[in-house]
Scaffold this motif. Structure first.
Motif, PDB file in Angstrom:
ATOM      1  N   SER A   2      18.874  16.357 114.563  1.00 47.24           N
ATOM      2  CA  SER A   2      18.498  17.143 113.381  1.00 47.24           C
ATOM      3  C   SER A   2      18.218  16.213 112.212  1.00 47.24           C
ATOM      4  O   SER A   2      18.953  16.176 111.224  1.00 47.24           O
ATOM      5  CB  SER A   2      19.619  18.124 113.021  1.00 47.24           C
ATOM      6  N   SER A   4      14.732  14.529 109.969  1.00 48.62           N
ATOM      7  CA  SER A   4      13.285  14.652 109.755  1.00 48.62           C
ATOM      8  C   SER A   4      12.610  13.288 109.779  1.00 48.62           C
ATOM      9  O   SER A   4      13.256  12.230 109.659  1.00 48.62           O
ATOM     10  CB  SER A   4      13.016  15.331 108.414  1.00 48.62           C
ATOM     11  N   LEU A   5      11.280  13.325 109.912  1.00 50.24           N
ATOM     12  CA  LEU A   5      10.503  12.080 109.854  1.00 50.24           C
ATOM     13  C   LEU A   5      10.679  11.391 108.505  1.00 50.24           C
ATOM     14  O   LEU A   5      10.713  10.159 108.425  1.00 50.24           O
ATOM     15  CB  LEU A   5       9.022  12.390 110.100  1.00 50.24           C
ATOM     16  N   ARG A   6      10.782  12.188 107.455  1.00 49.44           N
ATOM     17  CA  ARG A   6      10.958  11.606 106.131  1.00 49.44           C
ATOM     18  C   ARG A   6      12.279  10.840 106.054  1.00 49.44           C
ATOM     19  O   ARG A   6      12.347   9.732 105.504  1.00 49.44           O
ATOM     20  CB  ARG A   6      10.905  12.708 105.067  1.00 49.44           C
ATOM     21  N   GLN A   7      13.347  11.412 106.614  1.00 51.69           N
ATOM     22  CA  GLN A   7      14.641  10.731 106.597  1.00 51.69           C
ATOM     23  C   GLN A   7      14.599   9.458 107.446  1.00 51.69           C
ATOM     24  O   GLN A   7      15.185   8.436 107.076  1.00 51.69           O
ATOM     25  CB  GLN A   7      15.725  11.681 107.101  1.00 51.69           C
ATOM     26  N   GLU A  78       3.078   8.939 114.007  1.00 51.05           N
ATOM     27  CA  GLU A  78       2.746   9.994 113.043  1.00 51.05           C
ATOM     28  C   GLU A  78       1.530   9.597 112.205  1.00 51.05           C
ATOM     29  O   GLU A  78       0.641  10.414 111.954  1.00 51.05           O
ATOM     30  CB  GLU A  78       3.934  10.268 112.125  1.00 51.05           C
TER      31      GLU A  78
END
Length: 317
Positions: A2, A4-7, A78
């Motif tokens: 859980s 995100s790509l941003r994290q 990405e």
């Protein structure tokens, strides 16, 4: 996992930069956001990614090295995906724009027309709300981009500042103060106020009076910019506003007068927030450029345009 790509990007930036503070400066986001991403990643992984010691700073653990290597591969994939999608965009695109509620009638239509002239047919959904709603919509991915003031909640996003928007007074034609070249808050003290009644906006507008130790009499209030303009025209009082109409279709009809405020009051910055950063899809970058140029082409007496040289000073951190 859980996370995100941003994290993942935040974690990789810390590994690249060697410290949370250095990554914060590079990404132009708060150190607390980066720390939260690290904690989330470590919780999902079930192991430490970084060893943080006062004597030696931050070091990547063996498990962290594997996480960062995998994260870099994922981020590269990405980026490649976004590039290919940009090439394969269909003739009809869609975009979801969030804007501060009064902006919809004042200049959003003009900006969207210019945008469609550049990119072709585009399906546009406009979400109009207050500052808190806009921050929530962007964070949850309900909108692709937000146009707002820098008042209230900070956007955890890439920020493009456009211009500062000083406050001014709107008066009905024939008002005793309508002929003045400029006015101070003290000049307005005895006249009823027509208040743009939006969350955070109310606090900002009343704070302008507070700076002068004045408590205004509110004679009318509405969350609609157009209703405020109509109420001023009808003689309910005067209004203090920031944004002005900038297109012919929304110009005042002659029943109201706008006068600058002479007091050195804080002026909010009009800004665009997005989650793409420097890797914006073509149509998102085009939209940002359109709204920046829309205000660059406007009357410089009304909008203090932020120059490109100063942009990096105003990013939301």
């Amino acid at each position: 996992m859980s996370i995100s790509l941003r994290q993942i990007a935040y974690v990789c930036a810390v590994a690249d930069c060697g410290s949370i503070q250095a990554a914060s400066r590079r990404l132009r986001i708060s150190a607390s956001s980066i720390l939260a991403a690290i904690e989330s990643a470590e919780f999902s992984l079930g192991a430490r990614i970084f060893d943080r010691r006062r004597s030696s700073g931050i070091k990547t653990t063996p498990g962290g090295e594997r996480f960062v290597a995998a994260g870099r591969s994922l981020l590269a994939a990405e980026t490649d995906f976004q590039r290919k999608i940009g090439v394969l965009q269909s003739q009809t695109q869609s975009i979801r724009i969030g804007c501060f509620e009064p902006f919809g009638a004042l200049f959003m239509t003009e900006g969207i027309v210019r945008f469609r002239d550049i990119v072709g047919r585009t399906d546009v959904s406009l979400f109009e709300g207050d500052q808190t709603q806009l921050a929530d919509w962007l964070d949850r991915g309900i909108v692709d981009i937000v146009i707002s003031y820098d008042i209230g909640p900070k956007f955890n996003a890439h920020i493009t500042p456009i211009c500062r928007v000083p406050a001014h007074v709107m008066l009905p034609t024939g008002h005793p103060l309508a002929e003045a070249e400029s006015l101070s808050i003290d000049d307005l003290a005895t006249y009823p106020l027509v208040l743009l009644d939006l969350p955070l906006t109310v606090s900002y507008l009343l704070s302008l009076y507070d700076l002068h130790g004045i408590k205004p009499t509110v004679g009318f209030r509405s969350r609609s910019y157009e209703t405020v303009r109509s109420a001023v025209s009808a003689g309910f009082g005067l209004a203090i506003l920031n944004m002005r109409p900038i297109t012919r279709s929304n110009m005042d009809n002659g029943s109201v007068i706008r006068v600058p405020l002479s007091d050195p009051l804080p002026a909010p910055t009009l800004q665009i927030a997005d989650l793409y950063g420097p890797m914006k899809p073509v149509h998102i970058k085009a939209l940002v450029d359109v709204f920046v140029s829309l205000f660059r082409d406007s009357d410089p007496a009304h909008f203090a345009v932020v120059t490109p040289e100063r942009r990096h000073l105003i990013f939301d951190v």
